[in-house]
Design a protein around this motif. Structure first.
Motif, PDB file in Angstrom:
ATOM      1  N   ASP A  13       0.878  -1.431  -0.103  1.00  0.00           N
ATOM      2  CA  ASP A  13      -0.050   0.096  -0.005  1.00  0.00           C
ATOM      3  C   ASP A  13       0.857   1.444  -0.081  1.00  0.00           C
ATOM      4  O   ASP A  13       0.298   2.476  -0.244  1.00  0.00           O
ATOM      5  CB  ASP A  13      -1.113  -0.155   1.320  1.00  0.00           C
ATOM      6  CG  ASP A  13      -0.382  -0.001   2.607  1.00  0.00           C
ATOM      7  OD1 ASP A  13       0.953   0.024   2.702  1.00  0.00           O
ATOM      8  OD2 ASP A  13      -1.161  -0.417   3.461  1.00  0.00           O
ATOM      9  N   VAL A  14       2.197   1.189   0.015  1.00  0.00           N
ATOM     10  CA  VAL A  14       2.967   2.303  -0.278  1.00  0.00           C
ATOM     11  C   VAL A  14       3.167   2.824  -1.369  1.00  0.00           C
ATOM     12  O   VAL A  14       3.727   4.018  -1.894  1.00  0.00           O
ATOM     13  CB  VAL A  14       4.473   2.395   0.253  1.00  0.00           C
ATOM     14  CG1 VAL A  14       4.519   2.097   1.940  1.00  0.00           C
ATOM     15  CG2 VAL A  14       5.301   1.084  -0.186  1.00  0.00           C
ATOM     16  N   LEU A  15       2.722   1.644  -2.545  1.00  0.00           N
ATOM     17  CA  LEU A  15       2.611   2.124  -3.899  1.00  0.00           C
ATOM     18  C   LEU A  15       1.729   3.188  -4.297  1.00  0.00           C
ATOM     19  O   LEU A  15       0.583   3.087  -3.780  1.00  0.00           O
ATOM     20  CB  LEU A  15       2.673   0.830  -4.715  1.00  0.00           C
ATOM     21  CG  LEU A  15       3.768  -0.048  -4.652  1.00  0.00           C
ATOM     22  CD1 LEU A  15       3.618  -1.181  -5.337  1.00  0.00           C
ATOM     23  CD2 LEU A  15       5.146   0.555  -5.309  1.00  0.00           C
ATOM     24  N   ARG A  16       2.138   4.277  -5.134  1.00  0.00           N
ATOM     25  CA  ARG A  16       1.299   5.266  -5.515  1.00  0.00           C
ATOM     26  C   ARG A  16       1.237   5.565  -6.984  1.00  0.00           C
ATOM     27  O   ARG A  16       2.352   5.547  -7.686  1.00  0.00           O
ATOM     28  CB  ARG A  16       1.500   6.772  -5.080  1.00  0.00           C
ATOM     29  CG  ARG A  16       1.647   6.839  -3.338  1.00  0.00           C
ATOM     30  CD  ARG A  16       1.897   7.979  -2.824  1.00  0.00           C
ATOM     31  NE  ARG A  16       2.314   7.990  -1.450  1.00  0.00           N
ATOM     32  CZ  ARG A  16       2.675   9.121  -0.932  1.00  0.00           C
ATOM     33  NH1 ARG A  16       2.947  10.089  -1.532  1.00  0.00           N
ATOM     34  NH2 ARG A  16       2.887   8.869   0.687  1.00  0.00           N
ATOM     35  N   TYR A  17      -0.073   5.556  -7.611  1.00  0.00           N
ATOM     36  CA  TYR A  17      -0.043   5.704  -9.035  1.00  0.00           C
ATOM     37  C   TYR A  17      -0.126   7.463  -9.283  1.00  0.00           C
ATOM     38  O   TYR A  17      -1.117   7.765  -8.412  1.00  0.00           O
ATOM     39  CB  TYR A  17      -1.183   4.945  -9.478  1.00  0.00           C
ATOM     40  CG  TYR A  17      -1.359   5.194 -11.243  1.00  0.00           C
ATOM     41  CD1 TYR A  17      -0.594   4.922 -12.194  1.00  0.00           C
ATOM     42  CD2 TYR A  17      -2.610   5.670 -11.520  1.00  0.00           C
ATOM     43  CE1 TYR A  17      -0.668   5.074 -13.518  1.00  0.00           C
ATOM     44  CE2 TYR A  17      -2.726   5.945 -12.896  1.00  0.00           C
ATOM     45  CZ  TYR A  17      -1.820   5.606 -13.701  1.00  0.00           C
ATOM     46  OH  TYR A  17      -2.145   5.833 -15.163  1.00  0.00           O
ATOM     47  N   SER A  41       9.729 -10.779  -8.396  1.00  0.00           N
ATOM     48  CA  SER A  41       9.826 -10.979  -6.839  1.00  0.00           C
ATOM     49  C   SER A  41      10.784  -9.880  -6.227  1.00  0.00           C
ATOM     50  O   SER A  41      10.280  -9.297  -5.361  1.00  0.00           O
ATOM     51  CB  SER A  41      10.127 -12.439  -6.514  1.00  0.00           C
ATOM     52  OG  SER A  41      11.302 -12.897  -7.050  1.00  0.00           O
ATOM     53  N   VAL A  42      11.671  -9.641  -6.807  1.00  0.00           N
ATOM     54  CA  VAL A  42      12.762  -8.918  -6.335  1.00  0.00           C
ATOM     55  C   VAL A  42      12.227  -7.248  -6.147  1.00  0.00           C
ATOM     56  O   VAL A  42      12.538  -6.553  -5.267  1.00  0.00           O
ATOM     57  CB  VAL A  42      14.159  -8.506  -6.978  1.00  0.00           C
ATOM     58  CG1 VAL A  42      13.950  -8.039  -8.567  1.00  0.00           C
ATOM     59  CG2 VAL A  42      15.154  -8.170  -6.206  1.00  0.00           C
ATOM     60  N   ASP A  43      11.346  -6.933  -7.053  1.00  0.00           N
ATOM     61  CA  ASP A  43      10.572  -5.893  -7.059  1.00  0.00           C
ATOM     62  C   ASP A  43       9.686  -5.645  -5.478  1.00  0.00           C
ATOM     63  O   ASP A  43       9.793  -4.721  -4.920  1.00  0.00           O
ATOM     64  CB  ASP A  43       9.323  -5.681  -7.808  1.00  0.00           C
ATOM     65  CG  ASP A  43      10.216  -5.510  -9.228  1.00  0.00           C
ATOM     66  OD1 ASP A  43      11.063  -4.736  -9.511  1.00  0.00           O
ATOM     67  OD2 ASP A  43       9.435  -5.971 -10.259  1.00  0.00           O
ATOM     68  N   GLY A  44       9.117  -6.803  -5.026  1.00  0.00           N
ATOM     69  CA  GLY A  44       8.420  -6.758  -3.768  1.00  0.00           C
ATOM     70  C   GLY A  44       9.733  -6.742  -2.719  1.00  0.00           C
ATOM     71  O   GLY A  44       9.297  -5.993  -1.469  1.00  0.00           O
ATOM     72  N   ASN A  45      10.792  -7.202  -2.838  1.00  0.00           N
ATOM     73  CA  ASN A  45      11.884  -7.208  -1.892  1.00  0.00           C
ATOM     74  C   ASN A  45      12.422  -5.819  -1.849  1.00  0.00           C
ATOM     75  O   ASN A  45      12.801  -5.431  -0.534  1.00  0.00           O
ATOM     76  CB  ASN A  45      12.766  -8.145  -2.021  1.00  0.00           C
ATOM     77  CG  ASN A  45      12.419  -9.706  -1.968  1.00  0.00           C
ATOM     78  OD1 ASN A  45      11.529  -9.819  -1.231  1.00  0.00           O
ATOM     79  ND2 ASN A  45      12.951 -10.296  -2.724  1.00  0.00           N
ATOM     80  N   ILE A  46      12.491  -5.024  -2.771  1.00  0.00           N
ATOM     81  CA  ILE A  46      13.041  -3.711  -2.837  1.00  0.00           C
ATOM     82  C   ILE A  46      12.255  -2.822  -2.192  1.00  0.00           C
ATOM     83  O   ILE A  46      12.502  -2.199  -1.190  1.00  0.00           O
ATOM     84  CB  ILE A  46      13.376  -3.442  -4.023  1.00  0.00           C
ATOM     85  CG1 ILE A  46      14.771  -4.112  -4.944  1.00  0.00           C
ATOM     86  CG2 ILE A  46      13.800  -1.825  -4.347  1.00  0.00           C
ATOM     87  CD1 ILE A  46      14.959  -3.834  -5.951  1.00  0.00           C
ATOM     88  N   ARG A  47      10.834  -3.049  -2.517  1.00  0.00           N
ATOM     89  CA  ARG A  47       9.733  -2.236  -2.099  1.00  0.00           C
ATOM     90  C   ARG A  47       9.677  -2.358  -0.563  1.00  0.00           C
ATOM     91  O   ARG A  47       9.439  -1.403   0.254  1.00  0.00           O
ATOM     92  CB  ARG A  47       8.577  -2.484  -2.642  1.00  0.00           C
ATOM     93  CG  ARG A  47       7.315  -1.649  -2.241  1.00  0.00           C
ATOM     94  CD  ARG A  47       5.966  -2.408  -2.135  1.00  0.00           C
ATOM     95  NE  ARG A  47       5.985  -3.410  -1.168  1.00  0.00           N
ATOM     96  CZ  ARG A  47       5.870  -4.823  -1.386  1.00  0.00           C
ATOM     97  NH1 ARG A  47       5.599  -5.266  -2.640  1.00  0.00           N
ATOM     98  NH2 ARG A  47       5.789  -5.417  -0.421  1.00  0.00           N
ATOM     99  N   GLY A  48       9.707  -3.650  -0.038  1.00  0.00           N
ATOM    100  CA  GLY A  48       9.658  -3.980   1.442  1.00  0.00           C
ATOM    101  C   GLY A  48      10.837  -3.547   2.162  1.00  0.00           C
ATOM    102  O   GLY A  48      10.709  -3.414   3.331  1.00  0.00           O
ATOM    103  N   GLY A  49      11.916  -2.883   1.402  1.00  0.00           N
ATOM    104  CA  GLY A  49      12.959  -2.614   2.424  1.00  0.00           C
ATOM    105  C   GLY A  49      14.344  -3.558   2.536  1.00  0.00           C
ATOM    106  O   GLY A  49      15.068  -3.254   3.445  1.00  0.00           O
TER     107      GLY A  49
END
Length: 314
Positions: A13-17, A41-49
């Protein structure tokens, strides 16, 4: 232009369009009008910190390390690429990605897009295709006649790994769930093990030269995958949060794979696609505005196969 960004690390939910300034290419860069990116899957890992150490990104950050699109502006010193060229590439993980209408890319990571598939669909090739290629050939040193066990062959990397290993003349043993077993067979696997009912090491009765582990198995299962590897063979592991096991007594090497961008290797994959020898499989096509929902589904384990993400048409 429209883009999806996160201004802080956290859940999907931190992603904003949102609207952002269109980027301007610097020296050695091109600007691409994005036809599509894809989810990895790495996109989610980067976003999650979780990747702040190896992949430091500047916030706010736009995800999307796969890019397919058309060059629309050149930075200083760019040769060999022209405005109007259709290209694909594995973008730098620490830079802004292609979940946007336009993205900047270093010219040297780009390869002409395949002609035989829609440009947007070609976004499904770079990261997972290069992961499979590098696992088998850079690290596994695969040659014709060898036996390869691909654990977790039902995913996006696995689909390319099966095809590439078979194309190289290997005997391919693949593990897959019933949901993906037919796709794995059609990709060329000689044997398919249903890992939901059969232990992998019990099912592999003859030694293999290479094990490629693509599945997030528990540590005991990962350690057991060394067992069927012949002396002098190799286990290549892509789930890098668990170190690849080895067996020094038998000379079995364990290698952790971090995929890297390589335009020359990507060009080889494009050539295979255009010769009809490598199939680009797309599970879903979603509009860019739905990327936050896609991240949420992925976090719940509800994304299967390769999903491409398409920005609004310009």
């Amino acid at each position: 232009m429209k883009a999806v960004r996160f201004h802080e690390y956290g859940d999907p939910d931190v992603l904003r369009y949102e609207d952002v300034e269109q980027p301007v290419p610097g020296a050695g860069e091109v600007r691409i009008r994005v036809a599509a990116t894809s989810f990895n899957s790495v996109d989610g890992n980067i976003r999650g910190g979780f990747m702040r150490g190896p992949i430091p990104v500047e916030l706010p950050h736009t995800p999307g390390i796969d890019a397919a699109g058309t060059v629309d502006a050149l930075g200083e010193g760019v040769d060999g690429i022209a405005v109007g060229d259709d290209v694909i590439g594995f973008l730098p993980m620490d830079g802004n990605g292609a979940a946007a209408e336009y993205v900047l890319a270093p010219a040297d990571v780009l390869t002409p897009a395949p002609k035989s598939v829609p440009l947007a669909d070609a976004a499904a090739l770079p990261v997972v295709g290069l992961t499979a290629y590098q696992a088998l050939f850079d690290h596994g040193k695969l040659t014709a006649g060898q036996r390869v066990l691909i654990n977790g062959a039902g995913g996006a990397v696995g689909g390319y790994a099966v095809q590439l290993a078979k194309h190289a003349g290997a005997h391919v043993i693949a593990t897959a769930s019933p949901r993906s077993s037919e796709a794995v067979k059609s990709a060329g696997a000689d044997e398919v093990i249903d890992h939901t009912v059969t232990g992998v090491t019990a099912a592999v009765t003859e030694p293999v030269d290479i094990v490629l582990n693509l599945a997030p198995v528990d540590p005991a299962e990962l350690a057991a995958l060394v067992t069927p590897v012949r002396p002098g063979g190799v286990l290549v592991n892509t789930t890098v949060w668990m170190p690849a096991p080895a067996d020094e007594e038998r000379g079995v090497r364990g290698i952790d794979l971090f995929a890297r961008s390589d335009a020359e290797q990507l060009a080889k994959l494009v050539a295979l696609v255009d010769r009809g020898e490598l199939h680009v499989a797309i599970a879903e096509r979603l509009p860019l505005a739905e990327l936050p929902t896609l991240h949420a589904r992925a976090a719940e384990g509800a994304v299967h196969g390769k999903v491409i993400v398409v920005p609004p048409t310009v």
